[in-house]
Enzyme design. Structure first.
Site, PDB file in Angstrom:
ATOM      1  N   LYS A   1       0.774  -1.326   0.020  1.00  0.00           N
ATOM      2  CA  LYS A   1       0.031   0.142  -0.011  1.00  0.00           C
ATOM      3  C   LYS A   1       1.059   1.204   0.026  1.00  0.00           C
ATOM      4  O   LYS A   1       0.635   2.106  -0.863  1.00  0.00           O
ATOM      5  CB  LYS A   1      -0.916   0.046   1.210  1.00  0.00           C
ATOM      6  CG  LYS A   1      -1.986  -1.013   1.234  1.00  0.00           C
ATOM      7  CD  LYS A   1      -2.768  -1.258   2.226  1.00  0.00           C
ATOM      8  CE  LYS A   1      -3.818  -2.555   2.088  1.00  0.00           C
ATOM      9  NZ  LYS A   1      -4.351  -2.933   3.332  1.00  0.00           N
TER      10      LYS A   1
ATOM     11  N   GLN B   1      -4.775  -1.739   9.732  1.00  0.00           N
ATOM     12  CA  GLN B   1      -4.643  -2.944   9.419  1.00  0.00           C
ATOM     13  C   GLN B   1      -5.286  -4.134  10.269  1.00  0.00           C
ATOM     14  O   GLN B   1      -4.827  -4.194  11.330  1.00  0.00           O
ATOM     15  CB  GLN B   1      -3.339  -3.282   8.871  1.00  0.00           C
ATOM     16  CG  GLN B   1      -2.969  -4.475   8.174  1.00  0.00           C
ATOM     17  CD  GLN B   1      -3.576  -4.660   6.657  1.00  0.00           C
ATOM     18  OE1 GLN B   1      -3.456  -3.797   5.902  1.00  0.00           O
ATOM     19  NE2 GLN B   1      -4.102  -5.766   6.391  1.00  0.00           N
TER      20      GLN B   1
ATOM     21  N   ASP C   1     -11.372   2.402   3.940  1.00  0.00           N
ATOM     22  CA  ASP C   1     -11.771   1.001   3.776  1.00  0.00           C
ATOM     23  C   ASP C   1     -13.207   0.747   3.650  1.00  0.00           C
ATOM     24  O   ASP C   1     -13.634  -0.413   3.130  1.00  0.00           O
ATOM     25  CB  ASP C   1     -11.333   0.139   4.917  1.00  0.00           C
ATOM     26  CG  ASP C   1      -9.883  -0.534   4.883  1.00  0.00           C
ATOM     27  OD1 ASP C   1      -9.529  -0.935   3.546  1.00  0.00           O
ATOM     28  OD2 ASP C   1      -9.426  -0.868   5.830  1.00  0.00           O
TER      29      ASP C   1
END
Ligand code: NDP
Length: 306
Positions: free
Chosen positions: A52, A96, A119
């Site tokens: 990422k 995460q 997200d």
């Protein structure tokens, strides 16, 4: 012969479209910024986060990694999220998963400001998805829609079957397909006659995490098959069985000690479908591309340019 839906190609296309948008924001001194919180040492998560961060760099975006120790408490992590929520230069916040056991994951995800929730997991954004209102969408489902659209696979009026009902893949992809006017069925571990239901699908999305479970008898001839599953085969016997003794795959296993496979039988899908996403190289590459798209969009929205 079935058409391969090439996720790497579409990812590059999307990145190419994002670059000028990032440049326009940079010209206004508002380079989009993504903050990734990676708690503890989790080898797989470290790889995801590295990718990422690398993609942010390629696009000229800012990225920041915050790496608190494994022993962090919910309250301490909430403080980090609050600080990121308040920062002007941060457009996207990604925590995460999975988080250590002592951390209340739901509270953490709820604490992320919905406008920075790149997200798309915050209940506010999930509500927007249900209501078809603009908001960040979960990245993997949004990526699947991009694949279907960019390969000009018709959705409206088609039968779509999604196997898996998770909050991050199954449910959101089913809703996105519904908004595109597909007739959608969601299946799960208690579905009766799973193969029979799947055989009705013009578009079959497999998101179960069960290696090669979707075999020829699940696939309607000519269907489009989207394989979200990412499973690691860790015995030579499984590799030999699933890949029909493919010398290439067995050699890959001998070299690395594991081979990736999706939820769909990799040989059957080629024979029965009209188009399919391979594993790797299908859905996977889109997830990061859509995360970047969500971050750029968040920066544009916050600046009032979209
Ligand atoms: P979850 O484990 O959260 O959900 C799995 C779903 O599949 C559940 O709804 C479960 O049903 C259903 N299921 C499990 N076994 C069966 C079965 N035998 N028959 C029918 N349904 C079944 O998984 P995720 O949604 O998080 O992920 C699914 C897969 O996608 C995984 O392999 C994951 O690694 C991969 N993935 C890939 C991504 C990418 O970028 N390529 C991103 C995210 C995920 P029930 O609800 O009844 O338990």
């Amino acid at each position: 012969m079935a058409r391969i839906i090439d996720g790497n190609r579409i990812r590059e296309q999307i990145k190419g479209e994002l670059k000028p948008r990032v440049s326009r924001l940079a010209a206004r001194k508002r380079v989009p910024g993504l903050a990734v919180v990676l708690v503890g040492n989790h080898a797989a998560s470290e790889v995801y986060v590295r990718n990422k961060v690398k993609t942010c760099q390629e696009l000229g975006m800012c990225s920041e990694q915050i790496t608190p120790p494994d022993s962090i408490s919910t309250e301490e992590l909430l403080l980090i999220v609050d600080e990121l929520n308040a920062r002007e230069d941060v457009d996207g916040i990604l925590v995460q998963l999975p988080l250590p056991k002592q951390v209340d994951t739901k509270r953490i995800l709820l604490a992320i400001s919905p406008e920075k929730d790149v997200d798309g997991f915050h209940p506010y954004n999930v509500g927007c998805l249900v209501a078809a209102l603009p908001a960040p969408r979960a990245c993997t489902p949004a990526g699947i829609l991009q694949l279907l659209k960019r390969y000009q696979i018709p959705i409206a009026g088609k039968r779509a079957v999604v196997v898996g009902r998770s909050d991050i893949v199954g449910k959101p992809v089913a809703l996105l397909l519904l908004h595109e006017h597909a007739t959608v069925t969601i299946c799960h571990s208690k579905t009766a006659d799973l193969a029979g239901v799947c055989r009705e699908a013009d578009i079959l999305v497999a998101a179960m995490g069960r290696p090669a479970m979707v075999t020829a008898d699940f696939i309607k001839p000519g269907a489009t098959v989207i394989d979200v599953g990412t499973n690691s085969l860790e015995t030579r016997q499984d590799v030999a069985r699933i890949f029909r003794n493919s010398a290439e795959r067995l050699a890959a296993f001998d070299k690395r000690g594991r081979v990736l496979v999706g939820d769909v039988d990799p040989i059957d899908v080629v024979e029965k479908s009209a188009a399919y996403t391979p594993v790797p190289g299908g859905v996977g590459p889109l997830t990061i591309a859509m995360l970047m798209a969500n971050t750029v969009e968040s920066a544009e929205r916050r600046l009032g340019v979209c």
